[in-house]
Design a protein around this motif. Sequence first.
Motif, PDB file in Angstrom:
ATOM      1  N   LYS A   1      -6.051 -16.229 -18.673  1.00 41.33           N
ATOM      2  CA  LYS A   1      -6.152 -14.773 -18.563  1.00 41.33           C
ATOM      3  C   LYS A   1      -4.772 -14.121 -18.588  1.00 41.33           C
ATOM      4  O   LYS A   1      -4.595 -13.057 -19.191  1.00 41.33           O
ATOM      5  CB  LYS A   1      -6.899 -14.398 -17.279  1.00 41.33           C
ATOM      6  CG  LYS A   1      -8.410 -14.627 -17.371  1.00 41.33           C
ATOM      7  CD  LYS A   1      -9.126 -14.158 -16.119  1.00 41.33           C
ATOM      8  CE  LYS A   1     -10.629 -14.305 -16.262  1.00 41.33           C
ATOM      9  NZ  LYS A   1     -11.363 -13.851 -15.054  1.00 41.33           N
ATOM     10  N   LEU A   2      -3.792 -14.740 -17.935  1.00 38.24           N
ATOM     11  CA  LEU A   2      -2.432 -14.200 -17.971  1.00 38.24           C
ATOM     12  C   LEU A   2      -1.878 -14.246 -19.399  1.00 38.24           C
ATOM     13  O   LEU A   2      -1.248 -13.294 -19.865  1.00 38.24           O
ATOM     14  CB  LEU A   2      -1.522 -14.985 -17.025  1.00 38.24           C
ATOM     15  CG  LEU A   2      -1.807 -14.890 -15.522  1.00 38.24           C
ATOM     16  CD1 LEU A   2      -0.750 -15.658 -14.746  1.00 38.24           C
ATOM     17  CD2 LEU A   2      -1.849 -13.437 -15.063  1.00 38.24           C
ATOM     18  N   ALA A   3      -2.098 -15.365 -20.091  1.00 38.73           N
ATOM     19  CA  ALA A   3      -1.637 -15.491 -21.472  1.00 38.73           C
ATOM     20  C   ALA A   3      -2.346 -14.481 -22.368  1.00 38.73           C
ATOM     21  O   ALA A   3      -1.727 -13.867 -23.247  1.00 38.73           O
ATOM     22  CB  ALA A   3      -1.882 -16.912 -21.979  1.00 38.73           C
ATOM     23  N   ASN A   4      -3.640 -14.295 -22.146  1.00 38.55           N
ATOM     24  CA  ASN A   4      -4.389 -13.308 -22.924  1.00 38.55           C
ATOM     25  C   ASN A   4      -3.796 -11.914 -22.758  1.00 38.55           C
ATOM     26  O   ASN A   4      -3.761 -11.122 -23.699  1.00 38.55           O
ATOM     27  CB  ASN A   4      -5.856 -13.295 -22.492  1.00 38.55           C
ATOM     28  CG  ASN A   4      -6.645 -14.448 -23.089  1.00 38.55           C
ATOM     29  OD1 ASN A   4      -6.159 -15.135 -23.987  1.00 38.55           O
ATOM     30  ND2 ASN A   4      -7.831 -14.678 -22.590  1.00 38.55           N
ATOM     31  N   GLY A   5      -3.336 -11.612 -21.542  1.00 36.12           N
ATOM     32  CA  GLY A   5      -2.726 -10.305 -21.296  1.00 36.12           C
ATOM     33  C   GLY A   5      -1.520 -10.072 -22.183  1.00 36.12           C
ATOM     34  O   GLY A   5      -1.334  -8.983 -22.733  1.00 36.12           O
ATOM     35  N   VAL A   6      -0.682 -11.112 -22.343  1.00 30.08           N
ATOM     36  CA  VAL A   6       0.489 -10.998 -23.213  1.00 30.08           C
ATOM     37  C   VAL A   6       0.057 -10.740 -24.643  1.00 30.08           C
ATOM     38  O   VAL A   6       0.590  -9.854 -25.334  1.00 30.08           O
ATOM     39  CB  VAL A   6       1.347 -12.277 -23.131  1.00 30.08           C
ATOM     40  CG1 VAL A   6       2.484 -12.222 -24.150  1.00 30.08           C
ATOM     41  CG2 VAL A   6       1.906 -12.463 -21.732  1.00 30.08           C
ATOM     42  N   PHE A   7      -0.921 -11.502 -25.114  1.00 33.08           N
ATOM     43  CA  PHE A   7      -1.344 -11.364 -26.502  1.00 33.08           C
ATOM     44  C   PHE A   7      -2.044 -10.032 -26.775  1.00 33.08           C
ATOM     45  O   PHE A   7      -1.870  -9.439 -27.835  1.00 33.08           O
ATOM     46  CB  PHE A   7      -2.245 -12.532 -26.896  1.00 33.08           C
ATOM     47  CG  PHE A   7      -1.483 -13.797 -27.155  1.00 33.08           C
ATOM     48  CD1 PHE A   7      -0.645 -13.908 -28.254  1.00 33.08           C
ATOM     49  CD2 PHE A   7      -1.575 -14.870 -26.292  1.00 33.08           C
ATOM     50  CE1 PHE A   7       0.072 -15.066 -28.492  1.00 33.08           C
ATOM     51  CE2 PHE A   7      -0.870 -16.035 -26.521  1.00 33.08           C
ATOM     52  CZ  PHE A   7      -0.037 -16.134 -27.627  1.00 33.08           C
ATOM     53  N   VAL A   8      -2.825  -9.569 -25.808  1.00 33.85           N
ATOM     54  CA  VAL A   8      -3.471  -8.258 -25.996  1.00 33.85           C
ATOM     55  C   VAL A   8      -2.412  -7.167 -26.129  1.00 33.85           C
ATOM     56  O   VAL A   8      -2.526  -6.273 -26.974  1.00 33.85           O
ATOM     57  CB  VAL A   8      -4.428  -7.950 -24.819  1.00 33.85           C
ATOM     58  CG1 VAL A   8      -4.868  -6.498 -24.856  1.00 33.85           C
ATOM     59  CG2 VAL A   8      -5.645  -8.849 -24.888  1.00 33.85           C
ATOM     60  N   LEU A   9      -1.360  -7.252 -25.308  1.00 25.71           N
ATOM     61  CA  LEU A   9      -0.285  -6.259 -25.386  1.00 25.71           C
ATOM     62  C   LEU A   9       0.453  -6.368 -26.721  1.00 25.71           C
ATOM     63  O   LEU A   9       0.820  -5.352 -27.332  1.00 25.71           O
ATOM     64  CB  LEU A   9       0.680  -6.449 -24.218  1.00 25.71           C
ATOM     65  CG  LEU A   9       1.693  -5.319 -23.959  1.00 25.71           C
ATOM     66  CD1 LEU A   9       1.004  -3.962 -23.885  1.00 25.71           C
ATOM     67  CD2 LEU A   9       2.471  -5.584 -22.675  1.00 25.71           C
TER      68      LEU A   9
END
Length: 416
Positions: free
Chosen positions: A346-354
């Motif tokens: 979920k933390l990694a997904n946050g980076v990619f979404v941004l």
Amino acid sequence: MSQLKKEITLLSGIGQLSTTLLGTGLFMIPAIAAGIAGNLSLWAWLLLFVAICPIALTFAQLGKRYPNAGGTAYFVRKAFDRRLERSVAWLFVSVIPVGVPAAVALAAGFLQQFLPAPANDPLIAQLITVALLIGVNLMGAKSSGQLQTVIAMSIFVLVGAFLWQGDVGLTDLTMPSVNEASIWQIGAALGVMFWCFVGIEAFAHMGEEFKNPTRDFPLAIIAGCFVAGATYWAMSVVILKFGAYGTAQFDSASIPWLSEQLFGPHFKVAISVIGFSACFASVNLYTQSLSRMVWAQAREYKPDGKLAEISQRGVPHNATLCVGMVLAASSIIGYWSGLDLEFFLKLANGVFVLLYLMAMLAAYKLLSGSAKWLAAVSLALCLFVFICLGWSMIYALSVFGLLIWQSSKKLNSVSA
């Protein structure tokens, strides 16, 4: 030599992207999503695929017009300024501490089964995986693309075998009914499932190495996303039919368990080989894209530095070695701290979404006509996923805010 070699063909491009999108995700995300939303995860997969299509098409348009190893950072620079470009570039690097350890650990889990007793240790397996990644990357994009095409074919054969041996029929393909309460479960599942399509941004860094980027880069993105989406949905149907989900430990071992149920224990070695290959292929493209991003930044700001050098094979070898050391350090830290796959994803997904948000903002400014409206739709979809992730965006927003603050501070000191 100061330019990357143009060695990637359409077929190898599709192979690289599809294996990257499937890679680690296929061996854990369908089971995790099923644990969150049950049969409703089938709707979540369809919604995610519909949402990712305009985003993929927008990336295709950007890569077609601006093929560059800098990827999203380069798009942002073209649309806005250098300060924001550098912030986006290093935001991409910030995914290493939260995304890479989980992916490397999953790949090493398969590799560990083949190591002799003295080396049969999780950390040793992870470090061997990192060493193999660097070795493959130093061979060049052509060799890497050919390897990943072979891995892609093995994944498709595996999923096809599950569908056949699992006797999946029309009744298993029936979509569940949806009500108001279902929306929250689907949204929660989407927050984890977005990991399966984050490779598109990483793939953007490879545009400069296509033999014919104008024609083949967009086709590779579209075909790769379609193949990956269909494979994820099919695998989810099998997992739901046999109830191969439920706990964090079981979710990451759902496919080996399924293979034993459907084919017997003798098939375990083949699953481990395919599992390691798929996970390796996924992390491989991230390693390639990270090294090329570092090289692109060095080429732009320190062209005489070591990181801007290119080997005779057309590979940014010093940048690749630098990324390899960071991968090894991150794996060691991740091993010592203990990994909660869902939390780190979920933390990694946050980076990619941004990163996707910034890419879509750049696309809206750079593109025109129907492509501009497509970018606007993609931007809205990214905002929706942003909301679904909730607290998981804190890491990405904090890192990005710090990077912008440092860039502004440096700019102000230079102006003074």
